[in-house]
Design a protein around this motif. Structure first.
Motif, short mmCIF file in Angstrom:
data_model
loop_
_atom_site.label_atom_id
_atom_site.label_comp_id
_atom_site.label_asym_id
_atom_site.label_seq_id
_atom_site.Cartn_x
_atom_site.Cartn_y
_atom_site.Cartn_z
N ALA A 424 0.83 -1.21 0.00
CA ALA A 424 0.00 0.00 0.00
C ALA A 424 0.87 1.25 0.00
CB ALA A 424 -0.93 -0.02 1.21
N LEU A 425 1.95 1.23 0.78
CA LEU A 425 2.84 2.39 0.83
C LEU A 425 3.53 2.59 -0.52
CD1 LEU A 425 4.33 4.63 2.31
CD2 LEU A 425 5.95 2.91 3.16
N ASN A 439 1.39 -7.35 -7.33
CA ASN A 439 1.72 -8.19 -6.18
C ASN A 439 0.72 -8.02 -5.04
OD1 ASN A 439 4.02 -9.50 -7.19
ND2 ASN A 439 5.30 -7.72 -6.76
N LEU A 440 0.15 -6.82 -4.92
CA LEU A 440 -0.92 -6.64 -3.94
C LEU A 440 -2.09 -7.55 -4.28
CD1 LEU A 440 -2.23 -5.16 -1.55
CD2 LEU A 440 -2.96 -3.39 -3.16
N GLY A 441 -2.45 -7.61 -5.57
CA GLY A 441 -3.53 -8.50 -5.98
C GLY A 441 -3.21 -9.96 -5.72
N ALA A 457 -8.65 -8.27 -5.02
CA ALA A 457 -7.53 -8.71 -5.85
C ALA A 457 -7.78 -8.38 -7.32
CB ALA A 457 -7.31 -10.21 -5.68
N GLN A 458 -9.01 -8.59 -7.78
CA GLN A 458 -9.33 -8.27 -9.17
C GLN A 458 -9.11 -6.78 -9.46
OE1 GLN A 458 -12.89 -10.12 -11.18
NE2 GLN A 458 -13.30 -10.81 -9.10
N LEU A 459 -9.55 -5.93 -8.53
CA LEU A 459 -9.38 -4.48 -8.74
C LEU A 459 -7.91 -4.12 -8.85
CD1 LEU A 459 -12.05 -3.08 -6.23
CD2 LEU A 459 -12.15 -3.03 -8.73
#
Length: 603
Positions: A424-425, A439-441, A457-459
């Motif tokens: 997020a950062l 990678n967040l997804g 995750a899709q977003l």
């Protein structure tokens, strides 16, 4: 008989004859002397010309040897519309690039000098200051059509001197720039967007040249590549087999997202060794890189082994990361439900609708030890914030890349909560960081509850694709996220989704690997939903075409053994068959899961 007597000539006539004879002798001697002198002068001139030519050749060879490590920027080729308006357009662009390279080298010089002990920096410049060594280098040699400059270029190329060439052209409302060095072509483009297509548009060209300078210097010089690679400004390792390969190895080990605490401990021991310090002694550039790399390694200890300053040993934490989730939603606040487990499920998609963004929706994560809560925005909030955020500056991009690397390192070392915070950062630092979004997804669909959220995750993955649609693994993970959000009966059919198709079209050679990732994720969901027979079949499908002694195989055979205990007959036998057929990793590499594979009980 009368005798004829020849009378002597008159005295004046005899004198004239003698004078003429002496004159002819003098002329003959003079001519002989002049001939002698001419031969000597011509011989001297030939000797002088030979010596001059030899000196010129020696000078050219000397300059070629001296410039063997240099790169010279040659005039760019430009469209006729530009050359008509600016006769020296190609040379102007070349000079602009030369200036950018010199500025970049000066930045390195000043940075290293600030940390130098004796204020002497011994990093060599690679950018040449002159294109030609000789005046009149364009003069053609008689009857050859070859210019002196051609001879200079040929001799210089023998000793390794390289040229940077390039071209500028326009097409479909865009300005394109191509720069070539050592057979490598670096393409750049900018939208003309209101610029005159017939103008030189040096603002756009300078922007592209500034973007090119790190790549060009990295290709041109091993020491420059090492500096940029270890500082994180260059991704490519251009001189892995050079004299500095050991230093490249230190930085590669440090930048690996697969690094474990034990590997980090080994790297720190190497960096602190007397041998490495001795190697850097007397070389300000290596000393600077050693200090920078050691500092970055110590920063990693704060992520993987926070007690390192006390223990001086980096070891893996025996206890996995544990946390608790709380969600702050807009008014009216919902009453907190009774927690039946340590990891409650995240709210459903209705909690993240657009109208809920009137207040900041946050996922707040806290370790069980009651440490301060960590506030992590949802994917929708991150997207909304990015709409009003200006493009990231170069320093913000570097910071974002570093943060994203830390997040991946945490995730690979079973620290998903801390990884989520870092991703997020990284996005807040640079909304265009495609790998942070992707990678967040991946994290949101691969971590254990409560982080699992297929819609979120899709977003994240859809936004990553919108930034760069030509990364096959990002497209494949978007396809996986859509499959995990689909009904069970239609889940496997999502392999025909356009995201999966795009991933395989981008890199057909990776089809087997991409299919394997897809079916492993599908099998995990079958297992979670209690569809044990289908889970066992899907695990076998995932490993039917790609069986290696890696962590994916280890996880799959463990799950098959577990499914045997759930009543799926033959599941463990299938696991043993997969393990028996699994091939070693290429290049002699050994997976971190090799110990588990070796210990797996098979008859």
């Amino acid at each position: 008989m009368t005798e004829t007597v020849n009378a002597d000539p008159p005295i004046p006539t005899s004198r004239w004859q003698a004078l003429g004879k002496r004159l002819r002798g003098w002329v003959s001697k003079s001519l002989d002397l002049m001939h002698f002198l001419t031969e000597r002068i011509m011989g001297f001139l030939r000797l002088f010309a030979t010596l001059g030519l030899l000196l010129i050749v020696l000078f050219v060879v000397y300059q070629a040897v001296e410039s063997s490590r240099l790169v010279l920027v040659k005039p760019f080729t430009v469209p006729q519309s530009m050359s008509n308006s600016h006769a020296d357009a190609g040379r102007i662009i070349a000079n602009a690039l030369k200036q950018e390279l010199l500025l970049a080298e000066n930045d390195i010089y000043n940075t290293v000098k600030r940390t130098s002990r004796n204020r002497k920096v011994n990093i060599g410049a690679v950018t040449g200051n002159s294109e030609d060594y000789l005046l009149g280098s364009d003069i053609k040699l008689p009857e050859t059509g070859i210019s002196i400059n051609d001879v200079v270029e040929f001799i210089a190329s023998i000793f390794g001197r390289r040229n940077i060439t390039g071209s500028v052209y326009q097409d479909q409302g865009k300005l394109f720039l191509q720069v070539e060095l050592d057979g490598r072509i670096f393409p750049f483009e900018r939208d003309l967007a209101g610029h005159d297509p017939n103008a030189l548009n040096m603002d756009l060209i300078n922007d592209m040249l500034r973007e090119a300078r790190i790549q060009l210097l990295s290709v041109a010089s091993e020491s420059h590549n090492l500096y940029y690679y270890c500082s994180g400004e260059a991704d490519a390792l251009e001189h892995s087999d050079g004299q500095l390969r050991e230093w490249f190895d230190y930085c590669s080990r440090l930048q690996s997202s697969q690094m474990t605490p034990n590997e980090l401990d080994g790297l720190l021991n190497d960096l602190h060794s007397a041998r490495v310090r001795q190697m850097a002694n007397g070389n300000d550039t290596l000393r600077h890189i050693l200090g920078q790399t050691t500092g970055n390694a110590l920063d990693k200890t704060r992520l993987l082994c926070p007690d390192y300053p006390v223990t001086k040993v980096c070891k893996a934490n025996a206890t996995p990361e544990a946390g608790q989730i709380a969600l702050r939603l807009p008014e009216p606040l919902r009453a907190p439900a009774a927690m039946t487990s340590l990891f409650p499920a995240l709210p459903d998609a209705s909690a993240f609708k657009t109208d809920s963004l009137t207040m900041r929706s946050m996922i707040r994560v806290a370790p069980v030890s009651s440490a301060p809560l960590l506030e992590l925005p949802s994917v929708r909030v991150l997207l909304a914030e990015c709409l009003n955020r200006p493009p990231a500056k170069p320093q913000d991009m570097l910071a974002s890349n570093s943060t994203e690397g830390d997040a991946t390192l945490l995730f690979n070392n079973n620290r998903p909560l801390q990884a989520l915070e870092k991703y997020a950062l990284a996005i807040q630092q640079n909304c265009g960081n495609v790998f942070a979004w992707a990678n967040l997804g991946v994290l949101l669909v691969s971590a254990d509850p409560p982080l699992r959220s297929a819609e979120e995750a899709q977003l994240a993955l859809e936004n990553a694709v919108s930034i760069n649609e030509r990364i096959d693994w990002v497209q494949n993970n978007l396809c996986i996220a859509r499959a995990l959000a689909a009904p069970l009966d239609t889940m496997e059919s999502l392999i025909s989704n356009e995201a999966c198709s795009a991933a395989r079209a981008l890199n057909p050679a990776n089809k087997v690997i991409l299919d394997k990732q897809f079916y492993l994720a599908v099998a995990e969901r079958y297992l979670t939903e209690g569809q044990y027979d289908r889970a066992a079949t899907t695990y076998q499908t995932a490993l039917s075409a790609d069986r290696k002694r890696d962590c994916n195989t280890s996880k799959a055979i463990e799950k098959l053994a577990l499914l045997e205990t759930y009543g799926v007959k033959g599941a463990k036998a299938s696991a043993c068959a997969i393990l028996q057929d699994a091939l070693p990793l290429p290049g002699g590499k050994v997976s971190t899961c090799e110990a588990k594979l070796a210990a797996f009980p098979c008859p």
